[in-house]
Design an enzyme around this catalytic site. Structure first.
Site, PDB file in Angstrom:
ATOM      1  N   HIS A   1       3.060  -2.219  -4.732  1.00 23.04           N
ATOM      2  CA  HIS A   1       4.025  -1.387  -4.240  1.00 23.04           C
ATOM      3  C   HIS A   1       3.228  -0.458  -4.219  1.00 23.04           C
ATOM      4  CE1 HIS A   1       4.774  -2.124  -8.994  1.00 23.04           C
ATOM      5  NE2 HIS A   1       5.124  -0.760  -8.364  1.00 23.04           N
TER       6      HIS A   1
ATOM      7  N   ASP B   1       1.990  -8.963  -4.837  1.00 22.09           N
ATOM      8  CA  ASP B   1       2.342  -8.223  -5.178  1.00 22.09           C
ATOM      9  C   ASP B   1       0.627  -7.431  -6.235  1.00 22.09           C
ATOM     10  OD1 ASP B   1       2.823  -4.563  -5.061  1.00 22.09           O
ATOM     11  OD2 ASP B   1       3.985  -5.134  -7.294  1.00 22.09           O
TER      12      ASP B   1
ATOM     13  N   SER C   1       2.540   0.851 -12.813  1.00 23.37           N
ATOM     14  CA  SER C   1       1.745  -0.553 -12.056  1.00 23.37           C
ATOM     15  C   SER C   1       0.297  -0.542 -11.865  1.00 23.37           C
ATOM     16  CB  SER C   1       2.823  -0.495 -10.489  1.00 23.37           C
ATOM     17  OG  SER C   1       4.456   0.101 -11.112  1.00 23.37           O
TER      18      SER C   1
END
Length: 254
Positions: free
Chosen positions: A57, A105, A200
């Protein structure tokens, strides 16, 4: 006819970490900063020579641009002898990843040739990742590190931060956020719950092994009732090996 909701109103929150403290400098040479135009966007970590693992992402708002990868850094801005900035030769998100949920992801980045990744005393720059498909025992204290937001106001640190947190058992997942058993795990701490942006793609490290990748945190920073979600790496080991095997050994181009 009702207008569609803004896309971001439908999306789950993305990976963030709140709290913690400054890490000891250069003890995590595997840590990577994924950057665009000199700005830190996401974390990542070196899993093999010239290969960095991160979260898919992270590419959502890059307009197709390739990241640059900063390795060997403690400070993002200060001169450091082991710091190296690499261009990216290939940027491969998992084919199952998409903007609507947290599934699959993972992102692989192949960095171009450049200054050597070593020496990085006293640690190896490569972080091993988990290949055995098993759950980490509930209560195991694992660590996350990154350069993401450290306060509710959105302040980002210049130096690498770290935080420790225990892994939850599957019975403890809140029902509304219960992740798919194949690929996800969760962790939290009432004192240091998951939250801020910019982390992330970083690794969840348990007993010296990367078990998972930071995927999502609570939309409300510091809400310990909503644990952070991580994408477990073991179910994707074959995909990682296949991608690295297919592209490794190809000649670098200017």
């Amino acid at each position: 006819r009702q207008p569609l909701l803004p896309l971001n109103a439908l999306l789950p929150p993305r990976g963030r970490i709140l709290g913690g403290r400054e890490a000891r400098p250069h003890l995590r040479p595997h840590m990577a900063s994924l950057q665009l135009d000199g700005e830190h966007i996401c974390g990542g970590f070196l899993i093999a020579e010239q290969w960095v693992l991160s979260a898919a992402h992270c590419t959502e708002e890059t307009d197709g641009k390739l990241f640059q990868v900063l390795l060997g850094a403690h400070s993002l801005t200060e001169p450091e002898p082991h710091k190296r900035l690499y261009r990216v030769r290939a940027q491969i998100p998992h084919p199952g990843s998409n903007v609507y949920n947290n599934e699959d992801d993972l992102l692989l980045l192949q960095v171009g040739t450049g200054p050597p990744l070593s020496p990085f005393p006293p640690c190896s720059p490569v972080l091993p990742f988990q290949r055995e498909q098993r759950d980490v025992a509930a209560g195991t204290v694992c660590e996350v590190a990154g350069w993401g937001t450290v306060t509710h106001s959105g302040r980002r640190p210049d130096r690498l931060q770290q935080v420790e947190r225990p892994v939850l058992s599957r019975d403890e997942y809140p029902p509304a956020r219960s992740p798919r058993p194949r690929a996800h795990g969760a962790a939290r701490s009432p004192q240091q719950p998951l939250a801020p942006q910019g982390d992330s793609g970083g690794p969840l490290v348990c007993n010296g092994v990367a078990e998972a990748v930071v995927t999502a945190g609570s939309r409300v920073c510091g809400n310990y009732k909503k644990p952070g979600i991580y994408t477990r790496i073991a179910p994707y080991a074959a995909w990682i090996d296949r991608v690295m095997g297919a592209l490794s050994g190809q000649e670098d181009t200017p």
